[in-house]
Design a protein around this motif. Structure first.
Motif, PDB file in Angstrom:
ATOM      1  N   UNK A 127       0.832  -1.191   0.000  1.00 37.47           N
ATOM      2  CA  UNK A 127       0.000   0.000   0.000  1.00 37.47           C
ATOM      3  C   UNK A 127       0.874   1.251   0.000  1.00 37.47           C
ATOM      4  N   UNK A 128       0.321   2.330  -0.513  1.00 36.41           N
ATOM      5  CA  UNK A 128       1.068   3.583  -0.603  1.00 36.41           C
ATOM      6  C   UNK A 128       1.255   4.187   0.778  1.00 36.41           C
ATOM      7  N   UNK A 129       2.488   4.404   1.204  1.00 34.71           N
ATOM      8  CA  UNK A 129       2.695   5.022   2.522  1.00 34.71           C
ATOM      9  C   UNK A 129       2.358   6.500   2.480  1.00 34.71           C
ATOM     10  N   UNK A 130       1.788   6.997   3.559  1.00 38.91           N
ATOM     11  CA  UNK A 130       1.474   8.412   3.640  1.00 38.91           C
ATOM     12  C   UNK A 130       2.762   9.207   3.857  1.00 38.91           C
ATOM     13  N   UNK A 131       2.964  10.216   3.030  1.00 41.27           N
ATOM     14  CA  UNK A 131       4.172  11.023   3.080  1.00 41.27           C
ATOM     15  C   UNK A 131       3.897  12.272   3.907  1.00 41.27           C
ATOM     16  N   UNK A 194      -9.674  14.010   7.780  1.00 35.76           N
ATOM     17  CA  UNK A 194      -9.956  12.980   6.787  1.00 35.76           C
ATOM     18  C   UNK A 194      -9.505  11.619   7.296  1.00 35.76           C
ATOM     19  N   UNK A 195     -10.165  10.571   6.816  1.00 38.07           N
ATOM     20  CA  UNK A 195      -9.761   9.214   7.179  1.00 38.07           C
ATOM     21  C   UNK A 195      -8.465   8.852   6.468  1.00 38.07           C
ATOM     22  N   UNK A 196      -7.790   7.826   6.977  1.00 34.49           N
ATOM     23  CA  UNK A 196      -6.519   7.413   6.388  1.00 34.49           C
ATOM     24  C   UNK A 196      -6.701   6.963   4.946  1.00 34.49           C
ATOM     25  N   UNK A 197      -7.799   6.270   4.647  1.00 31.10           N
ATOM     26  CA  UNK A 197      -8.021   5.794   3.281  1.00 31.10           C
ATOM     27  C   UNK A 197      -8.221   6.964   2.323  1.00 31.10           C
ATOM     28  N   UNK A 203      -3.396  11.178  -2.096  1.00 37.41           N
ATOM     29  CA  UNK A 203      -1.976  11.110  -2.421  1.00 37.41           C
ATOM     30  C   UNK A 203      -1.722  10.299  -3.684  1.00 37.41           C
ATOM     31  N   UNK A 204      -2.419   9.179  -3.841  1.00 40.59           N
ATOM     32  CA  UNK A 204      -2.230   8.349  -5.033  1.00 40.59           C
ATOM     33  C   UNK A 204      -2.680   9.089  -6.295  1.00 40.59           C
ATOM     34  N   UNK A 207      -0.113  11.681  -7.163  1.00 40.18           N
ATOM     35  CA  UNK A 207       1.099  11.086  -7.731  1.00 40.18           C
ATOM     36  C   UNK A 207       0.895  10.740  -9.201  1.00 40.18           C
ATOM     37  N   UNK A 208      -0.309  10.339  -9.577  1.00 36.57           N
ATOM     38  CA  UNK A 208      -0.602  10.091 -10.996  1.00 36.57           C
ATOM     39  C   UNK A 208      -0.532  11.398 -11.771  1.00 36.57           C
ATOM     40  N   UNK A 209      -1.169  12.441 -11.245  1.00 33.86           N
ATOM     41  CA  UNK A 209      -1.168  13.734 -11.928  1.00 33.86           C
ATOM     42  C   UNK A 209       0.239  14.320 -11.973  1.00 33.86           C
TER      43      UNK A 209
END
Length: 433
Positions: A127-131, A194-197, A203-204, A207-209
């Motif tokens: 899973x993508x780690x939160x930065x 906001x929730x973690x999800x 963030x995901x 990262x695409x944009x």
């Protein structure tokens, strides 16, 4: 960032291969164990098997002389030595087949359970780690250069270059000499609430944009979380937006010839084609309008704010530019962007604002219906802006062909609209139609 993404893809490929090998191995082992259990089942003893009655077929097989009466009961089973040849072989083959079948089913079920647990573990580990801190997408900019933006620094009103419905845009000159545009998006829910999800989804998507790089697209260079706002650091485009240019045209403060407007239209659709067909995953703009199309000193268009309205600026589509299916709760697609482009092309051709009260008095109540009606009645030339007709008589056929393309983009049904990949050659080769 790109290297990390490639390494992540390689790591995921190796992990999936490992999971597949383990799945096959577990299935094989469980199948063998289950087959072994079947072979250990106590063998039937023919001497302990009794049949209450032997039917006629059995009598024919064993012979009438082999049927013995015992205590008035007909048909005590014959001894093994008197069974027909092949009887034990058939029973052993049947037990072997049953063992293989049940063993395979047991192995398959066990392997499925193990594979499910392994897949869940792989998804959790990958899973993508939160930065924490700024998320930087441009190697020219380091996190330390942007650290002062964390406290909202440098956003002085003297540096204000634009105001929109969702926030303000400032120009910032970084310490390394790079000029950037900082868009502060207000009115959003506090990030910490906001929730973690949801945080991970934002963030995901960013990262695409952040990977998008094209001459007709404004690149996202960094993203910074502020107390109650999002800060987007993007390329700085020096001229103005297409919306500002068209307003000046309507006020007779600017003249744009047809070749210049045609150049802008081609640049817009080429940028859309890149987002729709060359980005993986596909990126949809979701808020295409003249205000989000920036012009440089050479009037080359650059698409801005693409892909953001779904999670940072919800329901921010501009009136008059949103496809009809979006009002009906349908999913936004690349064909919805094509509809918005059709409106932009109509604006370039007519210099009219789609929210003008003029369209409330025409059948259909929209610039698309108005343009379609004129095109179908053979009066499309009446819709063209006088600024492109005067001095452009030799290009009149190209303009009328562009009207036809705009009408096709404004079809009510998404399937009837051309794709951006089809629009690019259509617009670049207007003279050949």
């Amino acid at each position: 960032m790109l290297v990390g993404s490639l390494c992540g893809k390689v790591r995921m490929t190796r992990t999936r291969a490992f999971c597949m090998h383990m799945w096959i191995l577990v299935w094989y082992i469980c199948g063998i164990l289950s087959c072994g259990d079947a072979f250990q089942v106590r063998k039937w003893s023919i001497n302990h098997v009794t049949n209450p009655v032997l039917n006629g077929e059995a009598q024919r097989n064993f012979g009438s002389s082999q049927v013995i009466k015992h205590d008035g009961i007909l048909g005590q089973s014959p001894s093994p030595s008197r069974l027909p040849s092949g009887y034990n072989v058939r029973h052993r083959s049947r037990r072997l087949v049953l063992g293989i079948v049940f063993g395979s089913l047991t192995g398959l079920a066990a392997a499925g359970i193990v594979a499910t647990f392994m897949r869940a573990a792989v998804i959790y580990l990958n899973r993508t780690p939160l930065i924490r801190g700024p998320i930087v997408f441009d190697p020219r900019i380091g996190p330390k250069v942007l650290s002062f933006l964390g406290q909202g620094g440098c956003l002085d009103e003297a540096d204000l270059v634009g105001v929109g419905p969702n926030g303000r845009v400032y120009k910032a000159n970084l310490d390394n000499g790079v000029s950037v545009a900082v868009k502060r998006i207000n009115g959003v829910e506090a990030y910490d609430a906001l929730s973690t999800s949801v945080k991970r989804q934002i963030q995901e998507e960013l990262q695409v944009i952040g990977k998008v790089r094209h001459r007709n697209v404004v690149s996202l260079q960094a993203y910074i979380r502020h107390t109650n706002a999002h800060l987007l650091v993007c390329d700085f485009v020096s001229k103005e937006s297409l919306g500002d240019a068209m307003k000046r045209i309507r006020d007779n403060q600017l003249q744009l010839s047809w070749p210049m407007r045609h150049k802008i239209a081609v640049g817009i659709v080429v940028g859309l084609q890149y987002l729709h067909f060359q980005c993986n995953p596909q990126v949809t703009h979701c808020n295409l309008k003249p205000g989000n199309i920036l012009l440089d000193d050479n009037y080359e268009p650059h698409l801005a704010d693409f892909g953001l309205s779904r999670f940072i600026m919800p329901n921010s589509g501009a009136a008059g530019y949103v496809a009809p299916e979006c009002y009906q709760g349908c999913r936004y697609t690349d064909k919805s962007d094509v509809f918005s482009f059709g409106v932009v092309l109509a604006v370039l051709l007519t210099a009219k604002d789609p929210t003008d009260s003029f369209f409330n008095e025409v059948p259909g109540g929209s610039i698309g219906c108005w343009l379609r009606r004129l095109q179908q009645s053979g009066k499309a030339i009446e819709a063209l802006d006088k600024g492109i007709i005067e001095g452009g008589e030799d290009q009149e056929e190209e303009m009328l062909m562009a009207v036809r393309i705009a009408v096709a983009c404004l079809a009510d049904v998404p399937a009837d609209r051309p794709s951006s990949a089809e629009l690019a050659p259509m617009l670049t080769q207007l003279h050949s139609f």
